[in-house]
Scaffold this active site. Structure first.
Site, PDB file in Angstrom:
ATOM      1  N   GLU A   5      -5.384   7.413  -0.479  1.00 13.85           N
ATOM      2  CA  GLU A   5      -5.418   6.195   0.323  1.00 13.85           C
ATOM      3  C   GLU A   5      -6.222   5.099  -0.366  1.00 13.85           C
ATOM      4  O   GLU A   5      -5.824   3.930  -0.391  1.00 13.85           O
ATOM      5  CB  GLU A   5      -5.993   6.487   1.710  1.00 13.85           C
ATOM      6  CG  GLU A   5      -5.115   7.349   2.591  1.00 13.85           C
ATOM      7  CD  GLU A   5      -3.717   6.785   2.773  1.00 13.85           C
ATOM      8  OE1 GLU A   5      -3.597   5.549   2.964  1.00 13.85           O
ATOM      9  OE2 GLU A   5      -2.766   7.561   2.707  1.00 13.85           O
ATOM     10  N   HIS A  44       0.836  -1.204   0.000  1.00 19.23           N
ATOM     11  CA  HIS A  44       0.000   0.000   0.000  1.00 19.23           C
ATOM     12  C   HIS A  44       0.871   1.255   0.000  1.00 19.23           C
ATOM     13  O   HIS A  44       0.650   2.185  -0.782  1.00 19.23           O
ATOM     14  CB  HIS A  44      -0.912  -0.027   1.237  1.00 19.23           C
ATOM     15  CG  HIS A  44      -1.564   1.289   1.543  1.00 19.23           C
ATOM     16  ND1 HIS A  44      -2.830   1.610   1.119  1.00 19.23           N
ATOM     17  CD2 HIS A  44      -1.110   2.375   2.237  1.00 19.23           C
ATOM     18  CE1 HIS A  44      -3.133   2.837   1.536  1.00 19.23           C
ATOM     19  NE2 HIS A  44      -2.113   3.315   2.223  1.00 19.23           N
ATOM     20  N   GLU A  45       1.876   1.297   0.884  1.00 13.67           N
ATOM     21  CA  GLU A  45       2.738   2.474   0.986  1.00 13.67           C
ATOM     22  C   GLU A  45       3.560   2.682  -0.282  1.00 13.67           C
ATOM     23  O   GLU A  45       3.750   3.814  -0.741  1.00 13.67           O
ATOM     24  CB  GLU A  45       3.666   2.349   2.201  1.00 13.67           C
ATOM     25  CG  GLU A  45       2.948   2.274   3.538  1.00 13.67           C
ATOM     26  CD  GLU A  45       2.065   3.485   3.813  1.00 13.67           C
ATOM     27  OE1 GLU A  45       2.370   4.582   3.275  1.00 13.67           O
ATOM     28  OE2 GLU A  45       1.070   3.338   4.538  1.00 13.67           O
ATOM     29  N   HIS A  64       1.687   4.452  -2.965  1.00 13.67           N
ATOM     30  CA  HIS A  64       1.740   5.918  -2.935  1.00 13.67           C
ATOM     31  C   HIS A  64       2.924   6.424  -3.762  1.00 13.67           C
ATOM     32  O   HIS A  64       2.802   7.398  -4.515  1.00 13.67           O
ATOM     33  CB  HIS A  64       1.887   6.415  -1.495  1.00 13.67           C
ATOM     34  CG  HIS A  64       0.631   6.323  -0.685  1.00 13.67           C
ATOM     35  ND1 HIS A  64      -0.546   6.909  -1.073  1.00 13.67           N
ATOM     36  CD2 HIS A  64       0.375   5.716   0.513  1.00 13.67           C
ATOM     37  CE1 HIS A  64      -1.478   6.677  -0.159  1.00 13.67           C
ATOM     38  NE2 HIS A  64      -0.944   5.949   0.805  1.00 13.67           N
ATOM     39  N   ASP A  88      -4.740   1.559  -1.683  1.00 12.85           N
ATOM     40  CA  ASP A  88      -5.380   0.286  -1.337  1.00 12.85           C
ATOM     41  C   ASP A  88      -5.635  -0.537  -2.598  1.00 12.85           C
ATOM     42  O   ASP A  88      -5.387  -1.748  -2.635  1.00 12.85           O
ATOM     43  CB  ASP A  88      -6.711   0.541  -0.614  1.00 12.85           C
ATOM     44  CG  ASP A  88      -6.527   0.984   0.827  1.00 12.85           C
ATOM     45  OD1 ASP A  88      -5.416   0.809   1.371  1.00 12.85           O
ATOM     46  OD2 ASP A  88      -7.491   1.500   1.420  1.00 12.85           O
TER      47      ASP A  88
END
Length: 459
Positions: free
Chosen positions: A395, A340-341, A344, A399
């Site tokens: 976010e 997930h990070e 980004h 996801d």
């Protein structure tokens, strides 16, 4: 009695011009408009706080969360009984008391901690209501009294003892002025920080700090502010004085470069002053993280574990893992969270957010120079809300990125466990969360990922 909205601070600067000489539409109504806007924002945010406070009084577990997490438990039931079981069974039962059981179904654990999470949230929102009331009272009092002109004159008086004049040594006096303001702000905020850390956080089992560590961190922060902030302000003022009509372009360029430098220095130089970093030991987790980084072309060179647990039991180029996170979720869930990070990074959220935030200091600096903070304040509030909305969008996208990596189930269960360990709000007020939350509420993220899973199965 002639009633007008014009307000004059109790204290006016030494040597200031008369009211007749400075009279203007903005000058006459600046303080009144500032106070009015401050109170309007305070009342709106207080309304949201009381809505959230009401949600913390709920005693029934939210049905939507129950349904969503129940589905997660059913889908991960077989995995929970296999791979990680031997890893956990070797731990002492005492170490697992009041901790998340990484192999047990999540829903019963969420239900068992619901009342505790509500109590924790209620304590925090009550404290927030009190502290925000004090903050706005202090802000209005400072405006009405003329606190900042008063401090400026005091800084000039101190500087005069060393031969400084306001015209020839403005930068030195400005630094002295900011130093005084910082000290006053530190003193007035200290009781609130102490209560939050050593009463609320300790009451609910999160605080691990000692008073000694707390004040050491505070002192380090003040020293770093002086070391980095002092030269920054001095150079900034120099640029403003020498920049002419286009000074704001030079200011933007300077703040941009400074921010890039600080982004490099903070993790390498500053954060190690507060926490201990150790290289992640060799093993399956380290190998999997490097494999994931390679798959996404992320230039990972260093991988550390940070001892965040010596301050708090909350979880949170180089990747840093909190030691608290590694005890709360499984290796596969850590990998999904990193997916997930890294999403980004892969989708450019990090760069986009950085560039957007660099656009905000320009009007703020202009406001400080031209004394038009009243005009800019509503715009800044609006931009802040837009940034919050944008953050929530990012976010959801990150996801989805993790879902597309095939990590959906592990990300969902990992988020649940982190939320459980941190006693996160399980039934937040919709208005409050929309205005304040940079991350969507847990149930919204889980539901969105489940819809993506369903769409993938049907396609």
């Amino acid at each position: 009695m002639d009633f007008t909205l014009t307000l004059t601070p109790q204290y006016t600067q030494t040597g200031g011009t008369t009211k007749a000489a400075t009279s203007s539409l903005f000058g006459d109504y600046a303080i009144a408009a500032t106070i009015l806007f401050t109170l309007v924002v305070f009342l709106f945010e207080a309304y949201l706080n009381f809505r959230q406070r009401k949600s913390y009084h709920k005693t029934d577990f939210p049905r939507e969360l129950e349904t969503t997490v129940g589905n997660i438990d059913r889908e991960t039931k077989s995995a929970a009984a296999s791979a990680d079981k031997t890893e956990e069974s070797s731990k002492n039962d005492d170490d697992k008391k009041d901790k998340v059981d990484r192999n047990a179904p999540i829903l019963p654990q969420l239900k068992s901690k619901f009342s505790h999470a509500q109590s924790y949230g209620l304590d925090k929102i009550n404290f927030s209501i009190f502290s925000s009331t004090y903050a706005v009272t202090e802000e209005v009092a400072f405006l009405l009294y003329g606190f900042y002109p008063y401090v400026w004159d005091k800084a000039c008086a101190v500087g005069s003892k060393y031969g400084w004049t306001e015209t020839e040594h403005e930068i030195k006096i400005t630094l002295l002025f900011l130093g005084i303001v910082t000290i006053v702000g530190t003193i007035t905020s200290l009781p609130f920080e102490l209560y939050s850390t050593f009463e609320i956080e300790k009451k609910h089992g999160f605080n691990k700090q000692t008073l000694g560590l707390f004040f050491t961190d505070k002192l380090k922060g003040l020293v770093l502010s002086a070391v980095f902030g002092g030269p920054f302000v001095a150079l900034l003022l120099k640029i403003i004085f020498m920049g002419g009509d286009k000074f704001y372009l030079y200011v933007w360029a300077f703040t941009f470069v400074f921010s890039v430098i600080m982004m490099t220095l903070v993790p390498v130089v500053i954060m190690p002053l507060f926490n201990k970093y150790e290289k992640l030991p060799d093993g399956p987790l380290k190998d999997s993280i490097y494999e994931l980084a390679g798959k996404l072309s992320f230039p990972l060179t260093k991988l550390f574990v940070m001892d965040g647990s010596k301050r708090s039991s909350h979880s949170n180029k180089r990747i840093v893992l909190f030691d608290t996170l590694m005890t709360q979720v499984s290796n596969d869930e850590i990998l999904a969270i990193l997916g997930h990070e890294l999403g980004h990074w892969k989708m450019g959220h990090t760069v986009t957010n950085f560039v957007v935030t660099q656009s905000r200091p320009i009007p703020t600096i202009i406001a400080l120079v031209l004394f038009t903070s009243t005009i800019w304040a509503p715009v800044d509030k609006a931009l802040s809300f837009i940034m919050t909305v944008h953050s929530r969008k990012c976010e959801f996208e990150a996801d989805e990125f993790s879902v597309n990596l095939g990590m959906s189930s592990k990300l969902q269960s990992g988020l649940c466990k982190i939320h459980l360990e941190n006693l996160g709000a399980m039934s937040p007020d919709s208005w409050y969360s929309t205005y304040h939350y940079s991350h969507p509420p847990l149930v919204e993220r889980l539901s969105a990922m489940m819809k993506l899973d369903t769409a993938k199965k049907l396609s």
